[in-house]
Each structure stands twice: as structure tokens, then as C-alpha cells.
Design a protein around this motif. Structure first.
Motif, PDB file in Angstrom:
ATOM      1  N   TRP A 142       0.961  -1.411   0.047  1.00 11.49           N
ATOM      2  CA  TRP A 142       0.360  -0.367   0.209  1.00 11.49           C
ATOM      3  C   TRP A 142       0.922   1.304   0.153  1.00 11.49           C
ATOM      4  O   TRP A 142       0.414   2.421  -0.512  1.00 11.49           O
ATOM      5  N   GLY A 143       2.374   1.412   0.185  1.00 11.19           N
ATOM      6  CA  GLY A 143       2.919   2.484  -0.018  1.00 11.19           C
ATOM      7  C   GLY A 143       3.213   2.533   1.974  1.00 11.19           C
ATOM      8  O   GLY A 143       2.775   2.150   2.688  1.00 11.19           O
ATOM      9  N   SER A 144       3.410   3.938   1.895  1.00 12.19           N
ATOM     10  CA  SER A 144       4.592   4.708   3.232  1.00 12.19           C
ATOM     11  C   SER A 144       3.730   5.571   4.041  1.00 12.19           C
ATOM     12  O   SER A 144       2.909   5.883   3.461  1.00 12.19           O
ATOM     13  N   ILE A 145       3.463   4.654   4.999  1.00 15.51           N
ATOM     14  CA  ILE A 145       2.922   5.625   5.809  1.00 15.51           C
ATOM     15  C   ILE A 145       3.183   6.435   6.323  1.00 15.51           C
ATOM     16  O   ILE A 145       2.142   7.490   6.824  1.00 15.51           O
ATOM     17  N   ASP A 146       4.463   7.090   5.994  1.00 11.94           N
ATOM     18  CA  ASP A 146       5.038   8.233   5.785  1.00 11.94           C
ATOM     19  C   ASP A 146       4.534   9.280   4.639  1.00 11.94           C
ATOM     20  O   ASP A 146       5.093  10.580   4.955  1.00 11.94           O
ATOM     21  N   ASP A 147       4.353   9.272   3.930  1.00  6.89           N
ATOM     22  CA  ASP A 147       3.811   9.590   2.260  1.00  6.89           C
ATOM     23  C   ASP A 147       1.698  10.269   2.330  1.00  6.89           C
ATOM     24  O   ASP A 147       2.022  11.297   1.964  1.00  6.89           O
ATOM     25  N   ASN A 148       1.846   9.367   3.023  1.00  8.98           N
ATOM     26  CA  ASN A 148      -0.183   9.609   3.507  1.00  8.98           C
ATOM     27  C   ASN A 148      -0.819   9.509   3.946  1.00  8.98           C
ATOM     28  O   ASN A 148      -0.839   8.866   5.335  1.00  8.98           O
ATOM     29  N   TYR A 149      -1.668  10.290   4.764  1.00  9.62           N
ATOM     30  CA  TYR A 149      -2.615  10.225   6.260  1.00  9.62           C
ATOM     31  C   TYR A 149      -3.265   8.842   5.683  1.00  9.62           C
ATOM     32  O   TYR A 149      -3.411   8.028   6.519  1.00  9.62           O
ATOM     33  N   LYS A 150      -3.928   9.158   4.387  1.00  7.30           N
ATOM     34  CA  LYS A 150      -4.957   7.786   4.955  1.00  7.30           C
ATOM     35  C   LYS A 150      -4.562   6.565   4.923  1.00  7.30           C
ATOM     36  O   LYS A 150      -4.867   5.306   5.299  1.00  7.30           O
ATOM     37  N   THR A 151      -2.939   6.418   4.087  1.00  6.39           N
ATOM     38  CA  THR A 151      -2.164   5.431   4.093  1.00  6.39           C
ATOM     39  C   THR A 151      -2.180   4.847   5.623  1.00  6.39           C
ATOM     40  O   THR A 151      -1.643   3.848   6.336  1.00  6.39           O
ATOM     41  N   LEU A 152      -1.271   5.952   6.016  1.00  7.67           N
ATOM     42  CA  LEU A 152      -1.300   5.339   7.805  1.00  7.67           C
ATOM     43  C   LEU A 152      -2.596   5.733   8.615  1.00  7.67           C
ATOM     44  O   LEU A 152      -2.541   4.620   9.320  1.00  7.67           O
ATOM     45  N   CYS A 153      -4.013   6.025   8.337  1.00  6.04           N
ATOM     46  CA  CYS A 153      -4.835   5.585   8.798  1.00  6.04           C
ATOM     47  C   CYS A 153      -5.424   4.264   8.334  1.00  6.04           C
ATOM     48  O   CYS A 153      -5.997   3.185   9.152  1.00  6.04           O
ATOM     49  N   HIS A 154      -5.235   3.898   7.118  1.00  4.10           N
ATOM     50  CA  HIS A 154      -5.697   2.503   6.984  1.00  4.10           C
ATOM     51  C   HIS A 154      -4.660   1.058   7.536  1.00  4.10           C
ATOM     52  O   HIS A 154      -5.490   0.417   7.983  1.00  4.10           O
ATOM     53  N   PHE A 155      -3.272   1.009   7.648  1.00  2.00           N
ATOM     54  CA  PHE A 155      -2.883   0.381   8.676  1.00  2.00           C
ATOM     55  C   PHE A 155      -2.806   0.317  10.319  1.00  2.00           C
ATOM     56  O   PHE A 155      -3.135  -0.392  10.292  1.00  2.00           O
ATOM     57  N   LEU A 156      -3.784   2.124  10.389  1.00  2.00           N
ATOM     58  CA  LEU A 156      -4.488   1.873  11.922  1.00  2.00           C
ATOM     59  C   LEU A 156      -5.261   0.820  12.084  1.00  2.00           C
ATOM     60  O   LEU A 156      -5.448   0.614  13.194  1.00  2.00           O
ATOM     61  N   LEU A 157      -6.246   0.573  11.270  1.00  2.00           N
ATOM     62  CA  LEU A 157      -7.148  -0.003  10.926  1.00  2.00           C
ATOM     63  C   LEU A 157      -7.404  -1.380  10.642  1.00  2.00           C
ATOM     64  O   LEU A 157      -8.055  -2.110  11.517  1.00  2.00           O
ATOM     65  N   LYS A 158      -6.198  -1.725  10.354  1.00  2.00           N
ATOM     66  CA  LYS A 158      -5.857  -3.136  10.084  1.00  2.00           C
ATOM     67  C   LYS A 158      -4.338  -3.725  10.912  1.00  2.00           C
ATOM     68  O   LYS A 158      -4.366  -4.958  10.857  1.00  2.00           O
ATOM     69  N   TYR A 159      -3.788  -3.057  11.391  1.00  2.00           N
ATOM     70  CA  TYR A 159      -2.778  -3.986  12.146  1.00  2.00           C
ATOM     71  C   TYR A 159      -2.721  -4.683  13.468  1.00  2.00           C
ATOM     72  O   TYR A 159      -2.030  -5.885  13.263  1.00  2.00           O
ATOM     73  N   ARG A 160      -4.067  -4.608  13.805  1.00  2.00           N
ATOM     74  CA  ARG A 160      -4.557  -5.765  15.178  1.00  2.00           C
ATOM     75  C   ARG A 160      -5.001  -6.861  13.835  1.00  2.00           C
ATOM     76  O   ARG A 160      -4.750  -8.144  14.847  1.00  2.00           O
ATOM     77  N   TYR A 161      -5.257  -7.692  12.836  1.00  2.00           N
ATOM     78  CA  TYR A 161      -5.728  -8.460  12.240  1.00  2.00           C
ATOM     79  C   TYR A 161      -4.474  -9.373  12.077  1.00  2.00           C
ATOM     80  O   TYR A 161      -4.892  -9.580  10.456  1.00  2.00           O
ATOM     81  N   VAL A 162      -3.808  -9.585  12.908  1.00  2.00           N
ATOM     82  CA  VAL A 162      -2.462 -10.904  12.619  1.00  2.00           C
ATOM     83  C   VAL A 162      -3.136 -11.611  12.296  1.00  2.00           C
ATOM     84  O   VAL A 162      -1.987 -12.713  11.836  1.00  2.00           O
TER      85      VAL A 162
END
Length: 278
Positions: free
Chosen positions: A188-208
Motif C-alpha cells: 500500500w505504500g509508505s505510512i510516511d507519505d499519506n495520512y490515508k495510508t497511515l490510517c489504513h494501517f492503523l485500522l488493519k494492524y490488529r488482524y494478525v
């Protein structure tokens, strides 16, 4: 066990990653059922279609609150339909993977309701462009439903234009599991580049547990403005609420020390004014 679920009226299915822990997957969805019932006392409906019905728990709650309402469970996976039959009363519920059967059943009712809970992002994750067009034009807004209820991850476009997030990205990168973060960024690309990408990771990271599947899904394929552009004339929004799920917000604060700056979720009720029979 391979669960081909949430295909949502789509005739041509595409490949999907295996769910490694089905029980955990369903349990995580059931946690938000009470919030998904937000519409129950504010809409007058006599039949509800819940597609991507999983094990039928949501519809069982609807039936407890509205015992006179006809419930229809739709899913393309036979294991999910089998699970629904174990929870729902077959004599009272229509449980099927045949949309034509549902369309015929809806003709008996005056105020049908279509429930879209955590499924729009699934459509975009597992469908091609023609199937997505069909979803909106032929399945959702097809004049079969008096009411359309949506609850999903659908933020405003403000999420995409926010530039004040670099400090949050640094905190997340410092504390996040490196394997899962690298896996996410590779797709999905770097979490440093776009706030949407950062939020995407934050919504997803728990589902390991089901990570191989979850990392491929696009949690944020559409924004609020795009959704509104899909609503045809003759329809009106009667309820709209953009929000953050408290559990998710609090977990992100605990794990990373950051707070979501914009709402990531949406609850919406759409009324079809073209149907005058209620």
C-alpha cells in the motif's frame, strides 16, 4: 478452510486469500453488531436483506427486536449459509445464495431494507471495475429497496489531504511490528507519505491472525464524497454520522500514543423516494 465470503451479488468471483482462523474472524465482526443496529428503531421496514450474512447473528438480533419483520440472509459461501441455518429459524428466514430468489420474495413486501454492513470495502477488494459498476447500478440502487443502510469504513476526502501527521507516522513506525508494517507498506505504500495510508494501517494492524487475507483488502477504497456521488436522483439521505469506533480509537492510543484525527467510519440511511407504496 477457504471461505469465499462477502461476494455481494457478484456473478464473477475473483480469487481470495484463505481465512486462517474463521472463528476469530466471525467473533471480531460480532463485536460491532450492536452498533450495526443503529437504524433499527428509526426505519419502518417489513423485510431486511443482509448480504454477507456470515453466521446469521446480526439477523438473529434483528428478529429479537422486530419479530414481525421478514429476514433474508444472503451469502455465496455454503459454510456461512449452513452456520446461519443453525442460528436462524428456517421456517421464518430465507437463507440463500440465489439473488433471483430474493428479488422474487421482495415483491411481497412494501418497505424492503438492504443492509450493507462492512461490505462495500469487500466489494472493491474482490471485484473488477465492471462488477463494481454492476454492484451500484443494478444491485444496490435498483428500486427494489425502500431503505439502504450503510455502516462501513468510509471517511471524508479530508483524510486524503491532511498533511499534519508526520509526528504520528514516526510514533507508529517506532512501535509497530516490523514484519506486518513492512508487509503492509510493500502493498500500500509508505505510512510516511499519506495520512490515508497511515490510517489504513492503523485500522488493519490488529488482524494478525488472518493477516495474509487482511493485508490484501482495501479498507478505504471510497470516500464519503464519492459515495454520495453514486446516490441517484430520487434518493435522499435521512441519517448520516461520521465517527471513530471507540474501541479502535482507544486501542490505537494505547498501542502507538496517537489519536485518529478524522472519522474513519460512516453510518448512513438512504431512502428511496421513487417508491410510493409505503
Amino acid at each position: 478452510m477457504i471461505i469465499k465470503k462477502w461476494k455481494l451479488f457478484l456473478e464473477e468471483l475473483v480469487g481470495e486469500t484463505e481465512i486462517s482462523d474463521t472463528k476469530l474472524y466471525i467473533k471480531s465482526m460480532e463485536m460491532s453488531i450492536q452498533d450495526k443496529l443503529f437504524f433499527i428503531e428509526n426505519v419502518d421496514f417489513d423485510v431486511i436483506v443482509d448480504f454477507g450474512c456470515a453466521n446469521g447473528t446480526f439477523l438473529s438480533k434483528v428478529k429479537l427486536i422486530k419479530p414481525d419483520v421478514k429476514i433474508i440472509a444472503y451469502d455465496t459461501d455454503h459454510l456461512m449459509l449452513q452456520a446461519s441455518r443453525e442460528i436462524l429459524n428456517n421456517s421464518e428466514a430465507l437463507i440463500t445464495n440465489n439473488w433471483s430468489e430474493i428479488a422474487n420474495e421482495l415483491k411481497k413486501y412494501k418497505s424492503p431494507l438492504l443492509n450493507l454492513s462492512s461490505v462495500i470495502h469487500e466489494v472493491y477488494s474482490y471485484s473488477n471495475s465492471d462488477e463494481i459498476k454492476k454492484f451500484w447500478n443494478e444491485q444496490v440502487f435498483n428500486n427494489n429497496f425502500k431503505w439502504i443502510v450503510i455502516r462501513d469504513m468510509i471517511p471524508s476526502s479530508n483524510l486524503e489531504t491532511n498533511n499534519n501527521f508526520k509526528a504520528d507516522a514516526i510514533k507508529v513506525r517506532k512501535r509497530a511490528n516490523k514484519f506486518f508494517l513492512n508487509s503492509f507498506e510493500k502493498r500500500w505504500g509508505s505510512i510516511d507519505d499519506n495520512y490515508k495510508t497511515l490510517c489504513h494501517f492503523l485500522l488493519k494492524y490488529r488482524y494478525v491472525v488472518n493477516w495474509d487475507r487482511e493485508v490484501t483488502e482495501n479498507y478505504l477504497p471510497v470516500n464519503l464524497e464519492y459515495l454520495k456521488s453514486k446516490i441517484p436522483s430520487g434518493y435522499s439521505i435521512t441519517f448520516e454520522d461520521s465517527f471513530n469506533v471507540p474501541f479502535i480509537q482507544n486501542t490505537i492510543i494505547k498501542d502507538f500514543g496517537v489519536r485518529l484525527q478524522y472519522p474513519t467510519h460512516l453510518k448512513m440511511i438512504i431512502k428511496n423516494n421513487n417508491l410510493w407504496n409505503t
